[in-house]
Each structure stands twice: as C-alpha cells, then as structure tokens.
Design an enzyme around this catalytic site. Structure first.
Site, mmCIF file in Angstrom:
data_model
loop_
_atom_site.group_PDB
_atom_site.id
_atom_site.type_symbol
_atom_site.label_atom_id
_atom_site.label_comp_id
_atom_site.label_asym_id
_atom_site.label_seq_id
_atom_site.Cartn_x
_atom_site.Cartn_y
_atom_site.Cartn_z
ATOM 1 N N ASP A 328 0.855 -1.178 0.000
ATOM 2 C CA ASP A 328 0.000 0.000 0.000
ATOM 3 C C ASP A 328 0.898 1.237 0.000
ATOM 4 O OD1 ASP A 328 1.040 -0.190 2.535
ATOM 5 O OD2 ASP A 328 -0.859 0.081 3.589
ATOM 6 N N ASP A 588 -1.510 -2.984 6.264
ATOM 7 C CA ASP A 588 -1.773 -2.921 7.704
ATOM 8 C C ASP A 588 -3.233 -2.697 8.065
ATOM 9 O OD1 ASP A 588 -2.093 -0.339 6.879
ATOM 10 O OD2 ASP A 588 -0.633 0.550 8.254
ATOM 11 N N ASP A 592 -6.655 -4.546 3.630
ATOM 12 C CA ASP A 592 -5.492 -5.250 3.070
ATOM 13 C C ASP A 592 -5.533 -6.760 3.327
ATOM 14 O OD1 ASP A 592 -3.982 -3.002 2.032
ATOM 15 O OD2 ASP A 592 -3.679 -2.415 4.119
#
Length: 840
Positions: A328, A588, A592
């Site tokens: 990400d 995190d 995700d």
C-alpha cells in the site's frame, strides 16, 4: 455456574439470561473472578521448562535412523561386543545431544517470537477497559469491538452499531455479515445467527459489545481446528519431502541389496546386518530436519535483530523465493503521518465552517482509529456557544467509503459526512457557496471535479465534506441523501526518507515493485514519479472491472500502480500477479487482509489492525521497505545454506557410501567396519551443524532461491560419479599399490572418506572457485578440528578400539595426494556444472 456446555444453543437466549448463568453482567467480571475461572479452566499446571527439555531430548531418538542405532546397540550388547556397544552408544548420545541443544535454542527463539505477536482484546474487568491476551479470556468476560479487531472467542452480542463481521474462515462467505442483538432460532445455520460473534472471524466495520460464552477448544473454530487441522505445505517443504523420500528409497534398496549379497557370499550374519545398518545411517541425510529447523530459527533470530518478527518459520523459505513486492502507499511509501495542508470550501478557499464541521465528525467518531481523524482532531477550532452533542454515528465501510456523524448544535441538528470525493459528491444535490447560501450542484459539478483534480496534481490528497440539516434523532445509511457539498480536507503525506534507496535495494535483489492503493489516480501517479518511476502506468479499480479475466494477468504485470481499488480487487490483483511472480504483499489495514491472504508471503506491521497482523506471515516492528529487503536476503541465505547440506548428502557422502557398499561385493573383508562408518558419519556431521550460520555469496543472494529437484538429481549423478571415481583410485592404490589387508585398508579408506566429505563442503558452498569465497569462522574451525582428529585417530592409543592401524607416512602422503586431486577436480567440475545448468 461459570462454564457452558458447548452443545448449548446459546444464540437462542438473551444476554440477560447468560449474565445470570455465568454470574456476570454487562459491565463484565471482576479481575478476581476472571483469574479464578482461568485457573479452573487450565486445570493443571503448565509444563515446566525441565519437562519440556526431557520431552525434546527423548524425541531426538524417535526417528527411524535413531531407532535402528538403538537396535544395533542392543544387538551388540547381546553378542557381548563391549567396544561396539560403547562406540555406537557414544555416537548415538552425541548426535542426540547436539540436535537437542540446537533444537532447544531454536524453540526458544520461536517462543520469544510468539510472545511478541500475541493478539490482545479489549475487555471490561472491574468495570474498566483493559487489554488482555486472548488466551486469558474466560466465559462471562465482556469484550468491546471496533473495526479491525479479531474475534477471540464465541460471543453473544450485547450492543452493536453498524457492526459487520467477516466470517469467511468459518463459512467461506467473503462478504461481511451484519450483526445485531436479537434471538436466533436453535436450528439456524451459523451464518444466520446475527446475534453471535465467532472466534476466527474479524470486525470489518462498526463497533459492538459482546459477552464471551465459549473459549478455546469449546468454540466452533476450536472444534474445526481439532477435527480438521492441516498445515499448508510450502514449495520448499514439498521439495524437501520429495528429496527425502527419493534418497531414503535409494538408501534402503542399496542397503538391503548389500546385506543379501554379503549373506550369499557367506559372510557373518551379524556383521553383515550391522554393516548394512551403518550404510543406511551413513547415506541417509539424518541431519536435514535439524539443519532446516536450525537454519530457519537462526534466520528468524537475525530477522528479529532487524526488527522483523517471523510468525511461521517455514515462511522464511517463501520470503527467499519472492520476486515481486506489492505494498500500500500510506505509511510505507509515505510517512503515514498525515499533515493537514488546509480545509477549504468547494472553491479552494479556506473555510471556518468546513473546518468546524469536519472537526465534529472526527471528534465524535468511535470506530476504527485512523491518522486522518487524529490529525483533524488536533486542529484548533472556535469554541461554540453551545457545545454540540452526538446523536448518532454511521461508521465507515468500504462500500460507502464515508463516515457520518449526527450532532445537535442547539439551534439545529446536522448529519455530517466525510470520505472519498466521488462517493460524497454522489449523495449531494446542493453546494455551499462562499457567502453561506446553497445552490443546486448541477451547474457547479464540473468545476468542483476540476478543483479536486488540481489538488491531486499538486500532490495533495483531498477528502470531501458534506452535510445536511435535519430534525431526526435516529440516522441510518438511508439518510445519506440530498446533502450539501461543503468542501475539502487537504492532506499531504510526505515521501518517507530512504524509500528511493530501499526500492533500489529491492531492484538489486531482482525484485519488482508495485503500489496498490485506494487513493485516486492523480495522487498515486504523482507519488510514483516522486519515488523514481518514469511514466508510471496506472490502472484504476474501475478499469480493472472492464478487463477480461484471461487478459488480467498480462495487464497487471505491465502496471506500476493500481489506484482507487476496493479490498476485494486487491485480492484479485495479487492472484493475477501470481501467474507471473512469487508475490509478497505488505499492508496494515482491514482492507489489506484479502490481499495478505492471497499473496505467497503476507507482511504487516506491529501497529496494524489485529486482523491484518493475524493474517500475515511476517510482522515488521518498523514500517520500512529497507527492512523487507534485509528480510528477503535472510530468506535467500537460509535457503542457500539448507541447500548446501543437501548437496553434501547427494554428492560426496552418498558417493562414498555407494563405493563402500560396492567394494564390499569384491573384497574378502568389509571395506569399513560398521563402527568406522558410524564414526565417519559422526565426524562429518558434527561441523555441518554450523552450516546455517555460513556466509553466502552475494551472487546467490541476488536472485530468488528456487527448489529444483531435477538440478539436485543431476548434481547427485555428476558428483556421485566423481566421488566414486576417486574412491576407486583410493581402493586400487590401497589394495594393489600397497597390498594392504583388512585393518590397513580400512584405516586408509577411513581417512580418505572423512577428509573428502569435510573438504567437499568448502567446494560446494560457493558457485565460484572455493578460494574466492570466505566461509564462516565456526564451520572452518570445526572442520579443521575434525580433520586433525581423523588423521590422529589411527596413531592414537584408541586406534585398536575402532579397528584402525597407523598407516606409514608414505601411505598417508599418497592418500593426501589423492584427496588433493579430488578437491582440485571437484572445484573445476563444480564451476562447470553451475555454469551449464545455471538457468534451471
């Protein structure tokens, strides 16, 4: 009553009923009551350190090879052969003790790692909130849940606010399930009990309060694990298993054949049986499980020093195989510390009205804590005449992509929403003008969209703020309509220091890098350019929807950045990328988790949501890409060092044992006594236990390690023949050159066998010429010690005990000359072999 039968359909009763049954309340248990129940549930004292050590030591002797050696000790004792009993017993205990201490240390490393990643839950004890490890929860405890939490027990809901849970681990249904207090039918399926939360599920959105009914093995998840526990086998594990079975079949077949031939030649039954048994032990790679465990635990310890926690030891091998890292953006590429650059109206002008409204939205938010709300709450606003009160909350979810808070500010009631620009704009029918009036948004939509795009081109992320006045006191998602667009919150998340260098380090390891983000295309593209991606190719979530499934793997391979993607799309992207890569994904957040599960290697961080940490294979104590590069190098180092022992087992060791076996067919005596073979095995294995700490050439770390059974078979054939060729030279020299009889012949071959096996390690540990690569200190020291012991033994006072006689110096010189020829030719052959088959 403070325990519950697991057959009880607890979902058919109210929480008031279970409060009475479990002597609890909506304020939870007292700490004293909880500790008493926990002690009663454990039942017995946990196993002591001494008991664990004894059990581990005994387990060292449960393998088939160890049991065969124990049988040999008993057989020798029965025959009255005291020297053989003592020698074999010494080797047996020494091998067991060495493995015991190594595995004991490895186990302690794993225990420390597990202690670092314990999932904790928010529980009410003595009416106060506190964090408690999931293993210490008891029936009657009351838990508080927010988005991102993992459910640690089977619970009955007391309160819920837009609570949704993912129960895929139990039902296979990937879509979240809405939860609310109610009473369910006794016959209702697990997925149709909205008043229950189940261990192993996770909270996707909203908040809630629930009472623990079942824990541990009494939960539905506990029953599933008990009845159908399974371990996911990695590609390395599978290759290792296949290799072990292949070598064991050859070993047993050859040993059985030699035993039969020796008996046909009318040699002693006992001696022939011990000889065949010793051959089996000598050829089998009995240290392989210990080497792999030690290598992985040593790798885990080194990774911990680099602030990486390994949750599953065998994942280290997978980490060494990856050639693509997806991550990400927020907190990985950027600092993750949101800086508010401004709060403006729809026209880009600073606005106190928008600032106040978005401040209230963040102030009263009670769901998943996030850096955006924390940054907004820190902004000073004018103190209102009447302090606002909260009326309600519609939590954020990944479909609506917005959070709404209802407040009462005395003169009026307002519903204030903030979230993704497109989703907020879609529910607005009017826009707030600079003078405070409102007008239909139709005439201004294009200008507002252009303003939003301009923010992105300037490298700023913008979220939208909208509101509406209302006289309602209860609000639901259905009320998020006919709203007024107020303006934007402008944020900047600076690029992390060292990110560009970390990405370069990944490139040096031949690892590609892709960003998967929920941010809009323009911001993501700007970030891509800042980290050094020239002309970044960006694919948005909407564009992904229009790509045919058969074309998707090729399309995603060519992209650098994926923007505006949904959580489930992240999973699909990872699955498509796995057609071309071995993929690691780092994230995190709750959104995700599907991608973490889909990747070959899942990575999260210490401050991630519980569900993200639970899904990951590795947890970073610092969200830093350079740490991942170091972790990948460790994975490759672990793989390379494990492979070194395999090459030793399939090359020199196997070749030597085959030569001894075949020589026994032609000699009137055994080429080596059983105790000499076992001693050879011990002296050569002892230094190899330090292989996991050996240095690895940078050339081997530069590319992913891949298991290749065909390459190993070729190596086994080429180097087995090479080893046997020099054994024949030794055999001929001793028998026909020096005309040696039984003890002299065995002593010469004993020295040659051990020295070639010890020295071949320094050849095969590198793919370059051996003198160009530096081995680790300890393996060099231990190998030299074993070489000196080998040469000394025939001249020592113990020589007769092992059936050895001291060779004259000219014989020893001839043997050492043969060994020198073996080392030189093996090194030349090794360089040719890996050049010839380097692409495999």
């Amino acid at each position: 009553m403070n325990t519950v039968e697991k057959t009880d359909a607890f979902w058919t009763q109210t929480t008031a009923h279970w409060s009475q049954q479990l002597s609890s309340s909506e304020q939870g248990l007292t700490e004293q009551a909880a500790q008493q129940r926990l002690k009663a549930a454990i039942g017995k004292q946990p196993e002591s350190a001494l008991q664990k050590d004894i059990r581990l030591f005994v387990s060292q002797f449960k393998s088939p090879l160890m049991l065969l050696l124990i049988g040999a000790v008993l057989l020798s004792a029965f025959l009255g052969d005291t020297s053989d009993v003592l020698i074999i017993l010494f080797i047996l205990l020494s091998t067991g003790l060495i493995s015991f201490f190594q595995e004991r240390n490895a186990g302690r490393v794993v225990e420390k790692l597990q202690a670092l990643i314990t999932i904790k839950s928010t529980v009410l004890r003595d009416g106060q909130e506190q964090e408690v490890p999931a293993s210490q929860l008891v029936p009657g405890d009351v838990l508080l849940f927010n988005a991102g939490d993992v459910v640690p027990a089977d619970c009955l809901l007391i309160q819920a606010n837009e609570l949704q849970a993912n129960e895929a681990s139990l039902t296979g249904e990937s879509f979240p399930v809405r939860k609310e207090p109610c009473i369910s039918e006794a016959s209702a399926a697990l997925s149709q009990r909205p008043n229950c939360l189940w261990e192993g599920s996770s909270i996707v959105s909203g908040s809630g309060k629930a009472m623990v009914i079942h824990t541990g093995q009494n939960t539905v998840f506990g029953n599933v694990v008990q009845s159908a526990s399974s371990v996911i086998e990695t590609s390395f594990d599978k290759g290792l298993t296949d290799f072990g079975f292949m070598l064991m079949r050859i070993t047993l077949a050859l040993s059985g054949f030699i035993l039969i031939i020796n008996l046909v030649n009318q040699k002693s039954l006992i001696e022939s049986a011990l000889f065949a048994l010793a051959l089996a032990v000598g050829m089998a790679p009995e240290l392989l499980p210990a080497i792999t465990t030690i290598a992985m635990s040593a790798g885990a310890k080194r990774l911990l020093d680099k602030k990486v926690i390994v949750k599953k030891l065998n994942s280290i091998q997978n980490l060494g195989e990856i050639n693509l890292l997806c991550t990400d953006k927020t907190g990985t590429i950027t600092e993750g510390a949101i800086q508010i650059n401004g709060i403006v109206d729809a026209w880009g002008q600073s606005s106190e009205f928008v600032k106040t409204r978005v401040h209230y939205n963040a102030l009263f938010e009670t769901g998943y804590s996030n850096p955006i709300d924390e940054a907004i709450r820190a902004i000073a606003v004018d103190t209102p005449v009447v302090k606002p009160t909260k009326l309600g909350e519609i939590p954020y979810d990944f479909t609506r992509k917005r959070l709404s808070i209802a407040i009462d500010i005395g003169t009026e009631k307002q519903l204030i929403s903030k979230g993704a620009f497109t989703e907020c704009l879609a529910i607005c029918t009017t826009v707030r003008m600079p003078n405070g009036s409102t007008k239909p948004i139709t005439d201004y939509r294009q200008a507002i969209e252009q303003q939003f795009e301009q923010f992105g081109q300037n490298g700023m992320r913008a979220i939208a703020v909208c509101y509406k006045n209302s006289q309602q006191t209860i609000f639901t998602k259905a009320d998020e309509t006919d709203m007024t667009f107020a303006g934007f919150v402008l944020m900047k998340d600076p690029i992390k220091a060292g990110v560009v260098e970390a990405i370069d380090a990944l490139k040096q390891l031949n690892i590609d890098f892709k960003i998967i983000s929920g941010d809009n295309r323009i911001v993501a593209q700007a970030i891509g350019r800042q980290i050094g991606i020239d002309n970044p190719v960006v694919i948005t979530g909407n564009e992904l929807l229009g790509i045919d499934a058969t074309e998707l793997p090729q399309k995603v391979k060519s992209a650098h950045i994926f923007s505006e993607v949904e959580p489930q799309q992240k999973e699909h992207i990872i699955q498509a990328l796995r057609h071309s890569y071995t993929v690691a994904y780092m994230g995190d957040g709750i959104n995700d988790v599907p991608a973490i599960n889909a990747a070959d290697v899942g990575i999260s961080v210490d401050n991630a949501t519980d569900v993200a940490r639970d899904a990951a294979d590795f947890i970073l104590l610092e969200k830093d890409l350079s740490v991942i590069a170091a972790g990948i190098s460790e994975g490759r180092k672990t793989f390379a060092n494990t492979l070194k022992y395999i090459y030793i087992s399939t090359g020199s060791t196997f070749g030597n044992m085959c030569s001894v076996a075949l020589a026994s067919l032609f000699l009137p005596f055994l080429p080596m006594l059983p105790k000499q073979i076992l001693l050879t095995n011990f002296l050569t294995d002892f230094p190899f236990l330090s292989i996991p700490s050996d240095n690895v050439d940078q050339e081997q770390l530069a590319k992913p390690g891949k298991w290749n059974i065909q390459l190993i078979k070729r190596y086994m054939l080429v180097f087995g023949i090479h080893s046997s060729l020099f054994d024949v030279i030794t055999f001929s020299t001793l028998l026909f050159g020096f005309h040696l009889k039984e003890s002299g012949f065995q002593s010469g071959w004993f020295i040659e066998s051990i020295l070639t096996e010890l020295l071949i390690f320094f050849i095969i540990r590198t793919r370059k010429n051996f003198f160009r690569s530096q081995p680790a200190r300890w393996i060099s020291v231990l190998s030299i010690v074993c070489i000196l012991i080998t040469v000394f033994l025939p001249y020592s006072p113990f020589s007769a005990t092992f059936g050895l006689t001291p060779p004259p110096l000219h014989q020893l010189a001839a043997i050492l000359l043969i060994i020198l020829g073996y080392v030189v030719t093996a090194d030349i052959l090794k360089v040719w072999f890996f050049r010839r088959y380097k692409g495999e």
